[in-house]
Design a protein around this motif. Structure first.
Motif, mmCIF file in Angstrom:
data_model
loop_
_atom_site.group_PDB
_atom_site.id
_atom_site.type_symbol
_atom_site.label_atom_id
_atom_site.label_comp_id
_atom_site.label_asym_id
_atom_site.label_seq_id
_atom_site.Cartn_x
_atom_site.Cartn_y
_atom_site.Cartn_z
ATOM 1 N N THR A 9 3.438 -9.099 0.820
ATOM 2 C CA THR A 9 2.412 -10.116 0.998
ATOM 3 C C THR A 9 1.966 -10.206 2.451
ATOM 4 O O THR A 9 2.792 -10.335 3.338
ATOM 5 C CB THR A 9 2.970 -11.485 0.529
ATOM 6 O OG1 THR A 9 3.491 -11.314 -0.768
ATOM 7 C CG2 THR A 9 1.892 -12.537 0.509
ATOM 8 N N PRO A 10 0.672 -10.123 2.719
ATOM 9 C CA PRO A 10 0.218 -10.240 4.103
ATOM 10 C C PRO A 10 0.468 -11.636 4.676
ATOM 11 O O PRO A 10 0.638 -12.583 3.920
ATOM 12 C CB PRO A 10 -1.282 -9.930 4.023
ATOM 13 C CG PRO A 10 -1.650 -9.988 2.598
ATOM 14 C CD PRO A 10 -0.415 -9.914 1.780
ATOM 15 N N PRO A 11 0.500 -11.761 6.014
ATOM 16 C CA PRO A 11 0.870 -13.038 6.653
ATOM 17 C C PRO A 11 -0.230 -14.087 6.558
ATOM 18 O O PRO A 11 -0.925 -14.364 7.520
ATOM 19 C CB PRO A 11 1.112 -12.633 8.111
ATOM 20 C CG PRO A 11 0.241 -11.437 8.308
ATOM 21 C CD PRO A 11 0.181 -10.724 6.997
ATOM 22 N N ILE A 12 -0.366 -14.635 5.374
ATOM 23 C CA ILE A 12 -1.375 -15.681 5.175
ATOM 24 C C ILE A 12 -0.684 -16.856 4.509
ATOM 25 O O ILE A 12 0.240 -16.660 3.713
ATOM 26 C CB ILE A 12 -2.541 -15.136 4.310
ATOM 27 C CG1 ILE A 12 -3.632 -16.208 4.129
ATOM 28 C CG2 ILE A 12 -2.074 -14.619 2.959
ATOM 29 C CD1 ILE A 12 -4.948 -15.666 3.602
ATOM 30 N N THR A 13 -1.066 -18.074 4.874
ATOM 31 C CA THR A 13 -0.480 -19.241 4.217
ATOM 32 C C THR A 13 -1.572 -20.018 3.502
ATOM 33 O O THR A 13 -2.743 -19.969 3.885
ATOM 34 C CB THR A 13 0.233 -20.163 5.219
ATOM 35 O OG1 THR A 13 -0.703 -20.508 6.237
ATOM 36 C CG2 THR A 13 1.445 -19.508 5.840
ATOM 37 N N PRO A 38 0.899 -11.937 -4.451
ATOM 38 C CA PRO A 38 0.554 -10.926 -3.426
ATOM 39 C C PRO A 38 -0.882 -10.433 -3.585
ATOM 40 O O PRO A 38 -1.562 -10.161 -2.594
ATOM 41 C CB PRO A 38 1.554 -9.794 -3.680
ATOM 42 C CG PRO A 38 2.666 -10.409 -4.454
ATOM 43 C CD PRO A 38 2.069 -11.521 -5.252
ATOM 44 N N ALA A 39 -1.354 -10.348 -4.828
ATOM 45 C CA ALA A 39 -2.725 -9.872 -5.066
ATOM 46 C C ALA A 39 -3.748 -10.872 -4.527
ATOM 47 O O ALA A 39 -4.752 -10.480 -3.931
ATOM 48 C CB ALA A 39 -2.939 -9.621 -6.557
ATOM 49 N N VAL A 40 -3.469 -12.168 -4.719
ATOM 50 C CA VAL A 40 -4.374 -13.196 -4.177
ATOM 51 C C VAL A 40 -4.377 -13.118 -2.655
ATOM 52 O O VAL A 40 -5.425 -13.112 -2.007
ATOM 53 C CB VAL A 40 -3.948 -14.620 -4.619
ATOM 54 C CG1 VAL A 40 -4.701 -15.683 -3.832
ATOM 55 C CG2 VAL A 40 -4.203 -14.815 -6.105
ATOM 56 N N ALA A 41 -3.150 -13.022 -2.078
ATOM 57 C CA ALA A 41 -3.036 -12.975 -0.617
ATOM 58 C C ALA A 41 -3.814 -11.780 -0.065
ATOM 59 O O ALA A 41 -4.567 -11.897 0.905
ATOM 60 C CB ALA A 41 -1.568 -12.913 -0.206
ATOM 61 N N GLN A 42 -3.660 -10.626 -0.729
ATOM 62 C CA GLN A 42 -4.344 -9.413 -0.266
ATOM 63 C C GLN A 42 -5.860 -9.547 -0.393
ATOM 64 O O GLN A 42 -6.608 -9.175 0.510
ATOM 65 C CB GLN A 42 -3.843 -8.201 -1.079
ATOM 66 C CG GLN A 42 -4.221 -6.861 -0.470
ATOM 67 C CD GLN A 42 -3.702 -6.698 0.954
ATOM 68 O OE1 GLN A 42 -2.520 -6.803 1.201
ATOM 69 N NE2 GLN A 42 -4.607 -6.493 1.913
ATOM 70 N N LEU A 43 -6.298 -10.133 -1.488
ATOM 71 C CA LEU A 43 -7.743 -10.303 -1.715
ATOM 72 C C LEU A 43 -8.360 -11.211 -0.645
ATOM 73 O O LEU A 43 -9.396 -10.895 -0.050
ATOM 74 C CB LEU A 43 -7.995 -10.903 -3.106
ATOM 75 C CG LEU A 43 -9.467 -11.149 -3.427
ATOM 76 C CD1 LEU A 43 -10.153 -9.848 -3.823
ATOM 77 C CD2 LEU A 43 -9.642 -12.184 -4.541
ATOM 78 N N ALA A 47 -10.998 -10.176 2.251
ATOM 79 C CA ALA A 47 -12.304 -10.848 2.337
ATOM 80 C C ALA A 47 -12.500 -11.442 3.740
ATOM 81 O O ALA A 47 -13.580 -11.333 4.317
ATOM 82 C CB ALA A 47 -12.406 -11.932 1.267
ATOM 83 N N ILE A 48 -11.445 -12.042 4.311
ATOM 84 C CA ILE A 48 -11.569 -12.638 5.648
ATOM 85 C C ILE A 48 -11.792 -11.543 6.689
ATOM 86 O O ILE A 48 -12.673 -11.644 7.539
ATOM 87 C CB ILE A 48 -10.319 -13.478 5.999
ATOM 88 C CG1 ILE A 48 -10.248 -14.733 5.122
ATOM 89 C CG2 ILE A 48 -10.325 -13.876 7.488
ATOM 90 C CD1 ILE A 48 -8.964 -15.526 5.248
ATOM 91 N N GLU A 49 -10.999 -10.468 6.606
ATOM 92 C CA GLU A 49 -11.121 -9.398 7.616
ATOM 93 C C GLU A 49 -12.487 -8.723 7.556
ATOM 94 O O GLU A 49 -13.068 -8.399 8.583
ATOM 95 C CB GLU A 49 -10.009 -8.356 7.418
ATOM 96 C CG GLU A 49 -8.660 -8.858 7.896
ATOM 97 C CD GLU A 49 -7.616 -7.762 7.951
ATOM 98 O OE1 GLU A 49 -7.741 -6.785 7.180
ATOM 99 O OE2 GLU A 49 -6.664 -7.903 8.760
#
Ligand code: ZN
Length: 433
Positions: A9-13, A38-43, A47-49
């Motif tokens: 999971t990428p570092p997003i909260t 993890p799929a939501v976090a990655q999506l 999208a943000i990047e």
């Protein structure tokens, strides 16, 4: 939750939907171990990047099609298998506080995300469609503060051409562009460029369509639903002896005629209308059937801005333009040694050593980063005035403008291409619309 998943999971909260802290935390605890998390976090990180303001997920029986809207352009992303997609969607909906079991009804919800110390509010809208289900995810991205015409990308030479018009004591100026593509920005930029501090300055707007205020410009509202028009507030406003009255919209002959009359009374009148270029805006205004003779007499200038994507300076690809290309663009032979193309990244691309290429870290493989304006400032001369009265068709107006050595939005766009700010492909895309 297994450690394996945590690493993926990428570092997003996230802060889930909910009225109380307890509720929000309970939802998050529930979704964290889900294989969809993890799929939501990655999506959301993707999208943000990539700076996707709108992400659309189309659930078909076989797969999930994903599209990002970046700088007003849709990009197709790699598809997702249906199973992962279903887990992801259930997590997304749960976090947004909507019923994840209901896949038919129109539902709206929201949650918050924090990535690299930037907070983003995220909204989802879901709706069952004939082929399955469609989800729109809106992520609020930090906007760079762009207020002035310089910040919008207007060259100094055009600002100098515009300045005396904006200082007029009477007459009209038209401000145009394409709605949702810098239409508000150019209007605000133009008002900001007027000497708002020296003159009494008002903007007339319809209540439901009013926009954030410009410093030192008083917004005067009217209510269309209550039968009011842009001229309902006028008697009261005239008591204040205004110097400038700007109108955010104009589409009826009678109202436009009143604006023209106003501009004859030592009041400067900026008016905004949609238009792809200056001549297009004037032709559209004339189609509303105002008193064209008076309009031609009072119209001082037309300002137009179109938005265009900026090439990513980290990965743009230089090439030497062929002389025939330069000739086609109206540029003298040898005047431009180098032009640039966007680097069209695709996953799995290999370099000359057969090694897989990583996407550019600056644009994340899109080839463009952000938007800038291309401008046109048409000062109305005798020939243009004559064309307005006698042959008010776009082509005739364009031809008349050309005889007055006017630079069209296409020509200022070509300058931006020659300067490597954007690509020819992008200019063509924008002008084709
Ligand atoms: Zn790049």
């Amino acid at each position: 939750m297994s450690n394996q998943k945590q690493q993926e999971t990428p570092p997003i909260t996230f802060v889930a939907a909910g009225d109380t802290e307890l509720e929000r935390e309970a939802i998050l605890e529930e979704v964290l171990p889900s294989p969809g998390f993890p799929a939501v976090a990655q999506l959301v990180v993707d999208a943000i990047e990539k700076r996707s303001e709108v992400t659309v997920l189309d659930f078909t029986p076989q797969q999930v099609n994903i599209r990002f809207q970046i700088d007003n352009v849709w990009h197709t992303m790699p598809t997702m298998d249906r199973e992962t997609g279903d887990f992801m969607l259930a997590t997304l909906k749960r976090m947004a506080g909507v019923d994840y079991r209901n896949r038919r009804a129109h539902q709206e919800g929201s949650f918050r995300a924090e990535y690299l110390r930037v907070k983003h509010s995220c909204q989802i809208i879901s709706q069952g469609v004939r082929t399955g289900e469609r989800i729109a995810l809106y992520i609020e991205l930090p906007k760079s503060k762009v207020e002035t015409l310089s910040e919008l990308g207007m060259p100094k030479s055009l600002q100098e051409k515009l300045a005396p018009v904006l200082g007029s004591d009477d007459g009209m100026i038209l401000c145009c562009g394409v709605p949702n593509e810098g239409y508000t920005s150019v209007w605000r930029g133009m008002l900001t460029a007027c000497d708002r501090f020296l003159r009494d300055f008002y903007v007339i707007e319809e209540e439901s369509r009013s926009e954030p205020e410009v410093i030192n410009v008083t917004s005067v509202l009217f209510n269309e639903k209550a039968g009011e028009t842009a001229f309902t507030p006028m008697p009261r406003l005239m008591l204040k002896q205004p110097n400038v009255i700007a109108f955010a919209e104009a589409d009826q002959a009678q109202i436009i005629n009143q604006m023209i009359e106003l501009s004859e009374k030592e009041i400067f009148v900026p008016v905004r209308i949609p238009g792809k270029h200056a001549a297009d805006a004037v032709a559209r205004l004339i189609l509303c059937k105002p008193d064209v003779k008076e309009l031609a007499k009072q119209l001082r200038a037309v300002l137009c801005m179109r938005t265009i994507r900026r090439l990513c300076t980290d990965c743009r690809q230089p090439f030497t333009p062929h002389p025939t290309l330069l000739a086609k663009l109206g540029l003298p032979a040898g005047s431009v040694r180098q032009m640039y193309k966007a680097f069209e990244y695709e996953p799995g691309m290999l370099d000359e050593n057969e090694r897989e290429i990583d996407p550019c870290p600056n644009c994340h493989g899109i080839g463009y980063v952000g938007l800038t304006g291309i401008f046109e400032v048409l000062t109305v001369g005798d020939r243009f005035r004559q064309a307005m009265i006698q042959t008010p068709h776009v082509d005739h107006l364009l031809a008349a403008a050309r005889t007055e050595s006017h630079l069209s939005v296409r020509e200022t766009g070509v300058v931006a291409v020659a300067q490597g700010i954007t690509s020819l492909e992008e200019l063509q895309r924008v002008l084709k619309k």
